[in-house]
Design a protein around this motif. Structure first.
Motif, PDB file in Angstrom:
ATOM      1  N   GLU A 188      62.904  44.923 126.730  1.00  0.00           N
ATOM      2  CA  GLU A 188      63.045  46.097 125.866  1.00  0.00           C
ATOM      3  C   GLU A 188      64.291  46.051 125.003  1.00  0.00           C
ATOM      4  N   HIS A 189      65.054  44.969 125.048  1.00  0.00           N
ATOM      5  CA  HIS A 189      66.291  44.852 124.282  1.00  0.00           C
ATOM      6  C   HIS A 189      66.110  43.980 123.047  1.00  0.00           C
ATOM      7  N   ILE A 190      66.832  44.339 121.991  1.00  0.00           N
ATOM      8  CA  ILE A 190      66.866  43.517 120.787  1.00  0.00           C
ATOM      9  C   ILE A 190      68.169  42.731 120.818  1.00  0.00           C
ATOM     10  N   LYS A 191      68.047  41.430 120.658  1.00  0.00           N
ATOM     11  CA  LYS A 191      69.201  40.537 120.726  1.00  0.00           C
ATOM     12  C   LYS A 191      69.467  39.956 119.341  1.00  0.00           C
ATOM     13  N   VAL A 192      70.757  39.833 118.992  1.00  0.00           N
ATOM     14  CA  VAL A 192      71.177  39.233 117.730  1.00  0.00           C
ATOM     15  C   VAL A 192      72.095  38.060 118.050  1.00  0.00           C
ATOM     16  N   GLU A 193      71.774  36.901 117.492  1.00  0.00           N
ATOM     17  CA  GLU A 193      72.623  35.722 117.645  1.00  0.00           C
ATOM     18  C   GLU A 193      73.030  35.257 116.250  1.00  0.00           C
ATOM     19  N   MET A 194      74.332  35.025 116.077  1.00  0.00           N
ATOM     20  CA  MET A 194      74.856  34.631 114.775  1.00  0.00           C
ATOM     21  C   MET A 194      75.867  33.508 114.958  1.00  0.00           C
ATOM     22  N   THR A 195      75.682  32.422 114.203  1.00  0.00           N
ATOM     23  CA  THR A 195      76.606  31.294 114.236  1.00  0.00           C
ATOM     24  C   THR A 195      77.326  31.201 112.897  1.00  0.00           C
ATOM     25  N   LEU A 196      78.645  31.051 112.980  1.00  0.00           N
ATOM     26  CA  LEU A 196      79.480  30.942 111.783  1.00  0.00           C
ATOM     27  C   LEU A 196      79.867  29.480 111.578  1.00  0.00           C
ATOM     28  N   ARG A 197      79.958  29.072 110.313  1.00  0.00           N
ATOM     29  CA  ARG A 197      80.360  27.695 110.003  1.00  0.00           C
ATOM     30  C   ARG A 197      81.202  27.743 108.737  1.00  0.00           C
ATOM     31  N   ASP A 198      82.531  27.756 108.932  1.00  0.00           N
ATOM     32  CA  ASP A 198      83.441  27.844 107.803  1.00  0.00           C
ATOM     33  C   ASP A 198      84.809  27.343 108.264  1.00  0.00           C
ATOM     34  N   VAL A 199      85.768  27.284 107.349  1.00  0.00           N
ATOM     35  CA  VAL A 199      87.129  26.878 107.702  1.00  0.00           C
ATOM     36  C   VAL A 199      87.667  27.857 108.743  1.00  0.00           C
ATOM     37  N   GLY A 200      88.102  27.331 109.883  1.00  0.00           N
ATOM     38  CA  GLY A 200      88.595  28.174 110.967  1.00  0.00           C
ATOM     39  C   GLY A 200      87.501  28.735 111.858  1.00  0.00           C
ATOM     40  N   TYR A 201      86.241  28.503 111.509  1.00  0.00           N
ATOM     41  CA  TYR A 201      85.094  29.022 112.272  1.00  0.00           C
ATOM     42  C   TYR A 201      84.064  27.915 112.482  1.00  0.00           C
ATOM     43  N   PRO A 202      84.450  26.815 113.096  1.00  0.00           N
ATOM     44  CA  PRO A 202      83.525  25.678 113.224  1.00  0.00           C
ATOM     45  C   PRO A 202      82.524  25.852 114.370  1.00  0.00           C
ATOM     46  N   GLY A 203      81.566  26.765 114.179  1.00  0.00           N
ATOM     47  CA  GLY A 203      80.571  26.990 115.221  1.00  0.00           C
ATOM     48  C   GLY A 203      80.857  28.181 116.103  1.00  0.00           C
ATOM     49  N   SER A 204      81.793  29.023 115.705  1.00  0.00           N
ATOM     50  CA  SER A 204      82.023  30.264 116.445  1.00  0.00           C
ATOM     51  C   SER A 204      80.745  31.092 116.372  1.00  0.00           C
ATOM     52  N   ALA A 205      80.497  31.922 117.388  1.00  0.00           N
ATOM     53  CA  ALA A 205      79.199  32.595 117.447  1.00  0.00           C
ATOM     54  C   ALA A 205      79.282  33.951 118.143  1.00  0.00           C
ATOM     55  N   TYR A 206      78.370  34.817 117.731  1.00  0.00           N
ATOM     56  CA  TYR A 206      78.181  36.121 118.370  1.00  0.00           C
ATOM     57  C   TYR A 206      76.847  36.138 119.094  1.00  0.00           C
ATOM     58  N   THR A 207      76.832  36.750 120.268  1.00  0.00           N
ATOM     59  CA  THR A 207      75.605  37.074 120.980  1.00  0.00           C
ATOM     60  C   THR A 207      75.703  38.555 121.292  1.00  0.00           C
ATOM     61  N   LEU A 208      74.804  39.332 120.686  1.00  0.00           N
ATOM     62  CA  LEU A 208      74.896  40.787 120.758  1.00  0.00           C
ATOM     63  C   LEU A 208      73.555  41.395 121.158  1.00  0.00           C
ATOM     64  N   VAL A 209      73.621  42.573 121.749  1.00  0.00           N
ATOM     65  CA  VAL A 209      72.431  43.341 122.103  1.00  0.00           C
ATOM     66  C   VAL A 209      72.552  44.698 121.425  1.00  0.00           C
ATOM     67  N   TYR A 210      71.455  45.156 120.846  1.00  0.00           N
ATOM     68  CA  TYR A 210      71.446  46.470 120.203  1.00  0.00           C
ATOM     69  C   TYR A 210      71.259  47.547 121.260  1.00  0.00           C
ATOM     70  N   VAL A 211      72.191  48.502 121.296  1.00  0.00           N
ATOM     71  CA  VAL A 211      72.124  49.641 122.222  1.00  0.00           C
ATOM     72  C   VAL A 211      71.718  50.848 121.383  1.00  0.00           C
ATOM     73  N   SER A 212      70.438  51.179 121.414  1.00  0.00           N
ATOM     74  CA  SER A 212      69.909  52.219 120.524  1.00  0.00           C
ATOM     75  C   SER A 212      70.515  53.591 120.803  1.00  0.00           C
ATOM     76  N   GLU A 213      70.782  53.917 122.057  1.00  0.00           N
ATOM     77  CA  GLU A 213      71.345  55.223 122.401  1.00  0.00           C
ATOM     78  C   GLU A 213      72.703  55.446 121.752  1.00  0.00           C
ATOM     79  N   LYS A 214      73.455  54.390 121.536  1.00  0.00           N
ATOM     80  CA  LYS A 214      74.795  54.467 120.935  1.00  0.00           C
ATOM     81  C   LYS A 214      74.805  53.961 119.489  1.00  0.00           C
ATOM     82  N   ASP A 215      73.669  53.443 119.016  1.00  0.00           N
ATOM     83  CA  ASP A 215      73.575  52.804 117.704  1.00  0.00           C
ATOM     84  C   ASP A 215      74.728  51.821 117.534  1.00  0.00           C
ATOM     85  N   ALA A 216      74.786  50.872 118.466  1.00  0.00           N
ATOM     86  CA  ALA A 216      75.887  49.913 118.513  1.00  0.00           C
ATOM     87  C   ALA A 216      75.359  48.529 118.897  1.00  0.00           C
ATOM     88  N   LEU A 217      76.140  47.516 118.543  1.00  0.00           N
ATOM     89  CA  LEU A 217      75.874  46.137 118.950  1.00  0.00           C
ATOM     90  C   LEU A 217      76.956  45.735 119.945  1.00  0.00           C
TER      91      LEU A 217
END
Length: 133
Positions: A83-112
């Motif tokens: 029942e959860h929505i998951k967001v995965e994001m990978t960054l690729r830039d100077v200073g961000y060589p593969g840094s990444a977010y793994t987030l879940v959407y919490v609808s009750e709080k409208d937050a990631l």
């Protein structure tokens, strides 16, 4: 000819039905399931911003990331896990060589809510993003 068309439609209906049932059981999401993610999200511990512009039916996200200047988003994907929505994001830039977010959407709080992997230091950080008004 009409008989053939009717049989063809019945075959089509019976071949699609198991796929629809499988999608419901396994939690495969549709684009409508992801529409609540579209918008700008700010991390509560700084000026980091994720901008989710659109989400395709396969979950591929068109997104921007800012700190406060733009950072290249190599890949962004939404998926449904039970029942959860998951967001995965990978960054690729100077200073961000593969840094990444793994987030879940919490609808009750409208937050990631989730964690950030800082590739340079190889450390994980708990993070919270709230929707910008």
């Amino acid at each position: 000819m009409k008989t053939h068309q009717v049989r063809g439609r019945r075959w089509l209906a019976f071949s699609i039905l198991p796929i629809l049932v499988l999608m419901a059981v396994t939690g495969i999401a549709t684009a409508d399931d992801f529409s609540s993610l579209v918008g700008r999200w700010q991390r509560t511990d700084g000026g980091y911003v994720i901008e989710i512009r659109s989400i395709a039916s396969d979950g591929k996200i068109k997104a921007g990331y800012f700190n406060p200047n733009p950072i290249n988003v190599e890949k962004a994907q939404a998926s449904k896990d039970k029942e959860h929505i998951k967001v995965e994001m990978t960054l690729r830039d100077v200073g961000y060589p593969g840094s990444a977010y793994t987030l879940v959407y919490v609808s009750e709080k409208d937050a990631l809510l989730g964690y950030y992997f800082h590739a340079v230091s190889r450390q994980y950080f708990d993070v919270l993003f709230v929707r910008m008004k």
